[in-house]
Design a protein around this motif. Structure first.
Motif, PDB file in Angstrom:
ATOM      1  N   TYR A  42       0.794  -1.033  -0.142  1.00 18.54           N
ATOM      2  CA  TYR A  42       0.158   0.021  -0.083  1.00 18.54           C
ATOM      3  C   TYR A  42       0.776   1.316  -0.099  1.00 18.54           C
ATOM      4  O   TYR A  42       0.464   2.072  -0.748  1.00 18.54           O
ATOM      5  CB  TYR A  42      -1.034  -0.150   1.141  1.00 18.54           C
ATOM      6  N   LEU A  54       1.281   4.139  -2.593  1.00 17.27           N
ATOM      7  CA  LEU A  54       0.927   5.833  -2.231  1.00 17.27           C
ATOM      8  C   LEU A  54       2.201   6.815  -2.819  1.00 17.27           C
ATOM      9  O   LEU A  54       2.130   7.550  -3.129  1.00 17.27           O
ATOM     10  CB  LEU A  54       0.785   5.877  -0.885  1.00 17.27           C
ATOM     11  N   GLN A  86      -2.704   0.167  -4.280  1.00 15.99           N
ATOM     12  CA  GLN A  86      -3.167   0.774  -2.940  1.00 15.99           C
ATOM     13  C   GLN A  86      -4.684  -0.304  -2.860  1.00 15.99           C
ATOM     14  O   GLN A  86      -4.920  -0.740  -1.951  1.00 15.99           O
ATOM     15  CB  GLN A  86      -3.738   2.087  -3.233  1.00 15.99           C
ATOM     16  N   GLN A 142      -6.055  -3.051  -0.097  1.00 14.11           N
ATOM     17  CA  GLN A 142      -6.797  -2.260   0.789  1.00 14.11           C
ATOM     18  C   GLN A 142      -8.142  -2.955   1.832  1.00 14.11           C
ATOM     19  O   GLN A 142      -7.919  -2.739   2.894  1.00 14.11           O
ATOM     20  CB  GLN A 142      -7.525  -1.103   0.117  1.00 14.11           C
ATOM     21  N   CYS A 196      -2.203  14.644  -1.255  1.00 16.81           N
ATOM     22  CA  CYS A 196      -3.132  13.583  -1.007  1.00 16.81           C
ATOM     23  C   CYS A 196      -2.451  12.417  -0.580  1.00 16.81           C
ATOM     24  O   CYS A 196      -2.585  11.653   0.411  1.00 16.81           O
ATOM     25  CB  CYS A 196      -4.469  13.007  -1.885  1.00 16.81           C
ATOM     26  N   SER A 197      -1.250  12.129  -1.482  1.00  9.68           N
ATOM     27  CA  SER A 197      -0.262  11.176  -1.079  1.00  9.68           C
ATOM     28  C   SER A 197       0.581  11.451   0.093  1.00  9.68           C
ATOM     29  O   SER A 197       1.118  10.362   0.671  1.00  9.68           O
ATOM     30  CB  SER A 197       0.567  11.071  -2.553  1.00  9.68           C
ATOM     31  N   SER A 209      -1.782  10.411   2.981  1.00 10.84           N
ATOM     32  CA  SER A 209      -2.186   9.287   3.289  1.00 10.84           C
ATOM     33  C   SER A 209      -1.246   8.196   4.056  1.00 10.84           C
ATOM     34  O   SER A 209      -1.647   7.342   4.947  1.00 10.84           O
ATOM     35  CB  SER A 209      -2.254   8.549   1.903  1.00 10.84           C
ATOM     36  N   ALA A 254      -2.116   8.553   7.825  1.00  7.68           N
ATOM     37  CA  ALA A 254      -3.314   7.689   7.955  1.00  7.68           C
ATOM     38  C   ALA A 254      -3.061   6.147   8.089  1.00  7.68           C
ATOM     39  O   ALA A 254      -3.442   5.554   8.800  1.00  7.68           O
ATOM     40  CB  ALA A 254      -4.201   7.849   6.854  1.00  7.68           C
TER      41      ALA A 254
END
Length: 158
Positions: free
Chosen positions: A23, A27, A63, A67, A123-124, A127, A130
């Motif tokens: 993942y 990213l 990803q 997921q 966004c990358s 992430s 997170a």
């Protein structure tokens, strides 16, 4: 242009190398490829756009292919189905839903592909934080027995 068959291979990669690793590679790859991708798309040359899109889709598959299991393994067994489903659906509404609207708004600006690339990089960049905050499978407490859940890969040959 494509089907979901690459995801099966990616799911296998996540079994071999670990869900978080696969993942995270997706990213980082998405963030690094955002500017080159839109630069190639801006050429409008199909010989450049089609392979660039194939690479972008593979990074997406890194990803998406891992997921579901990544999310499920981070939840207590009692909550896996409802919690994973709820989290997945709310995430798609909260983050995935507005993404095309944001991209369409950004597309109206001069140098729009650069701004869209920056949005994807942003966004990358968020992430991985997170991902780091998600519970790890080996640390999930089973609420029924109050023991740590043990996740063992099935090593039985097919």
């Amino acid at each position: 242009m494509r089907d979901s068959s690459p995801r099966a291979g990616v799911a296998h990669l996540s079994d071999v190398f670990g869900r978080r690793t696969v993942y995270a590679v997706g990213l980082v790859g998405t963030g690094l490829f955002a500017f080159p991708y839109f630069g190639l798309v801006d050429t409008t040359n199909a010989r450049l756009v089609v392979p660039a899109t194939a690479v972008a889709l593979f990074l997406h598959d890194l990803q998406y292919g891992s997921q579901a299991t990544l999310i499920a393994e981070g939840l207590d067994a009692r909550l896996r189905s409802s919690g994973g489903g709820l989290g997945y659906q709310l995430g798609s509404v909260g983050a995935g839903g507005p993404a095309p609207l944001i991209a369409a708004a950004l597309l109206q600006r001069p140098g729009s592909s650069t701004v869209i690339s920056a949005y994807i990089v942003g966004c990358s960049a968020i992430s991985p934080a997170a991902l780091a905050l998600m519970p790890r499978a080996d640390r999930v407490i089973d609420s029924q027995s109050h023991d740590r859940a043990v996740v063992v890969a099935d090593t039985t040959p097919p």
